[in-house]
Motif scaffolding. Structure first.
Motif, PDB file in Angstrom:
ATOM      1  N   ALA A  66       0.813  -1.217   0.000  1.00  0.00           N
ATOM      2  CA  ALA A  66       0.000   0.000   0.000  1.00  0.00           C
ATOM      3  C   ALA A  66       0.845   1.265   0.000  1.00  0.00           C
ATOM      4  N   HIS A  93      -2.775  -0.479  -4.824  1.00  0.00           N
ATOM      5  CA  HIS A  93      -3.595  -1.286  -3.936  1.00  0.00           C
ATOM      6  C   HIS A  93      -5.069  -0.920  -4.092  1.00  0.00           C
ATOM      7  N   GLY A  94      -5.932  -1.644  -3.385  1.00  0.00           N
ATOM      8  CA  GLY A  94      -7.359  -1.371  -3.466  1.00  0.00           C
ATOM      9  C   GLY A  94      -8.132  -2.411  -4.241  1.00  0.00           C
ATOM     10  N   SER A  95      -7.506  -3.503  -4.626  1.00  0.00           N
ATOM     11  CA  SER A  95      -8.087  -4.719  -5.204  1.00  0.00           C
ATOM     12  C   SER A  95      -8.546  -4.625  -6.653  1.00  0.00           C
ATOM     13  N   ARG A 127      -9.357  -2.122 -10.444  1.00  0.00           N
ATOM     14  CA  ARG A 127      -9.266  -0.922 -11.276  1.00  0.00           C
ATOM     15  C   ARG A 127     -10.229  -1.074 -12.461  1.00  0.00           C
ATOM     16  N   THR A 148      -8.879   9.342  -1.615  1.00  0.00           N
ATOM     17  CA  THR A 148      -9.595   8.374  -0.789  1.00  0.00           C
ATOM     18  C   THR A 148     -10.607   7.603  -1.626  1.00  0.00           C
ATOM     19  N   TRP A 158     -15.905   1.561   0.424  1.00  0.00           N
ATOM     20  CA  TRP A 158     -16.883   0.539   0.069  1.00  0.00           C
ATOM     21  C   TRP A 158     -18.173   0.761   0.864  1.00  0.00           C
ATOM     22  N   LYS A 177     -17.771  -0.209  -4.467  1.00  0.00           N
ATOM     23  CA  LYS A 177     -16.568   0.608  -4.275  1.00  0.00           C
ATOM     24  C   LYS A 177     -16.705   1.914  -5.039  1.00  0.00           C
ATOM     25  N   GLY A 224     -14.848   6.021  -5.562  1.00  0.00           N
ATOM     26  CA  GLY A 224     -13.781   6.971  -5.299  1.00  0.00           C
ATOM     27  C   GLY A 224     -13.995   8.247  -6.079  1.00  0.00           C
ATOM     28  N   LYS A 237     -10.313   3.830   2.534  1.00  0.00           N
ATOM     29  CA  LYS A 237      -8.856   3.772   2.498  1.00  0.00           C
ATOM     30  C   LYS A 237      -8.313   5.012   1.814  1.00  0.00           C
ATOM     31  N   CYS A 254      -5.023   6.663  -0.551  1.00  0.00           N
ATOM     32  CA  CYS A 254      -3.948   6.345  -1.481  1.00  0.00           C
ATOM     33  C   CYS A 254      -3.379   7.672  -1.981  1.00  0.00           C
TER      34      CYS A 254
END
Length: 376
Positions: A39, A44-46, A48, A223, A226, A263, A265, A310, A312
């Protein structure tokens, strides 16, 4: 330690390049500040989004089409499921430059794209509540890429091909040695190679400054979060991924996958950070939650409670286009930097591009729009 090529930064581009270089027989050493995937960077973040009708401009489409083929090849070679073609809905008003460029790139390259008005979007995907004047363009062949799963596959295949990964080996400085190669100084000692690829995220500007190059980069805290959402109404096949250019800003989101929730963002905005400045965790600022909650309540009222968020970071250029180049004086040094928050989907092709460039002398793509010289 000696190698043919060192790759500084074993993130998305670094691991893809390491794999492509090693499979062609180069002695490769990858250096990273952590144990990838991690991270500390931007991978990261599983998940895209993968889009091909590209609102950022048609100049990206040839790279995207090759990237798609390479992701499919990575799936076949690794045995991992990496791509989910659930479609992507691009939302915006008719006068949105982003939507205009989505349509223009689809026409130029013959990509499947369906133009939809707001009421048609609401009928097809009832979770959406869009204001009058809001429309969209649905790309059925686009979808979701599992990013951390892809990096694990690249790491495993690169090491199998002979690449060596040095974890927790942040590069302190680079220098050109008397033999015409490159030397990297780390806490674990020096690494020497005939050529180097720098794709070290927030550290790239510092490393290249030591070799006389100035990169116009900014680091921005971002940021994502979920929310609970029913897979029966918002799972793959029932709800697409999306990119939305709306009055509140530019947002992106995913269908509910693997029980993790919906999810979401925000692509624009964020807080400026200095290189190396600690990344404040999600929730440190009131706006972390508020800007995401407001989008959900306005446009997707069926979405349920917040689960987790989360933080990033993006490394951005002034025009938000990539920098893909080689040092004008030290031609052994190549660099990929500042993918500006939309780069992961290109990692497969950028890894191949730099492997070709470093081993064969040509990148195989027109890179004029991505050269550092465009900034003067």
């Amino acid at each position: 330690m000696q190698a043919d090529i060192m790759v500084i930064g074993a993130g998305s581009v670094g691991l893809a390049a390491g794999y492509q270089l090693a499979r062609r027989g180069a002695r490769v050493v990858l250096l990273d500040e952590g144990a990838p995937p991690h991270a500390l960077g931007s991978h990261h973040g599983s998940t895209r989004l993968v889009r091909y009708a590209y609102g950022e401009g048609a100049r990206y489409v040839p790279l995207l089409l090759r990237a798609r083929r390479l992701w499919q090849e990575l799936e076949a070679e690794s045995g991992e499921s990496l791509l989910l073609p659930c479609g992507v809905l691009n939302l915006g008003r008719a006068d949105s430059l982003f939507i205009h460029q989505v349509a223009a790139s689809a026409r130029e390259y013959g990509l499947a794209l369906e133009q939809l008005e707001g009421d048609a979007i609401g009928r097809r995907w009832p979770a959406w509540h869009l204001p009058e004047g809001q429309g969209g363009a649905f790309e059925p062949e686009a979808g979701v890429l599992y990013c951390e799963r892809a990096l694990l596959a690249y790491r495993r295949l690169a090491e199998r091909a002979g690449a060596r990964l040095l974890e927790h080996s942040a590069v302190r400085a680079l220098s050109m040695d008397s033999a015409g190669g490159v030397t990297a100084s780390t806490a674990q000692g020096e690494v020497r190679a005939g050529k180097a690829l720098i794709c070290a995220g927030q550290h790239s500007a510092r490393l290249l400054a030591g070799l006389g190059l100035s990169l116009p980069l900014t680091r921005v805290r971002k940021t994502f979060a979920w929310y609970r959402a029913d897979e029966a109404s918002m799972g793959p096949g029932r709800f697409p991924g999306f990119s939305a250019d709306v009055a509140q800003g530019i947002y992106y989101g995913f269908p509910t996958l693997d029980g993790a929730g919906f999810k979401l963002g925000r692509h624009d905005g964020g807080q400026l950070l200095a290189p190396g400045e600690p990344l404040a965790p999600f929730g440190t600022l009131a706006e972390d939650r508020e800007e995401l909650d407001s989008f959900v309540h306005r446009y997707l009222p069926q979405v349920g409670d917040f689960i987790e968020g989360k933080a990033c970071h993006y490394i951005r250029t002034p025009d938000e286009d990539f920098i893909l180049d080689r040092h004008p004086e030290h031609e052994q040094v190549f660099f990929a930097s500042a993918c500006s928050g939309h780069g992961f989907k290109f990692a497969s092709v950028l890894g191949e591009l730099f492997a070709h460039w470093m081993l064969d002398g040509e990148p195989g793509f027109e890179l004029a729009p991505f050269r550092l010289a465009r900034f003067g």
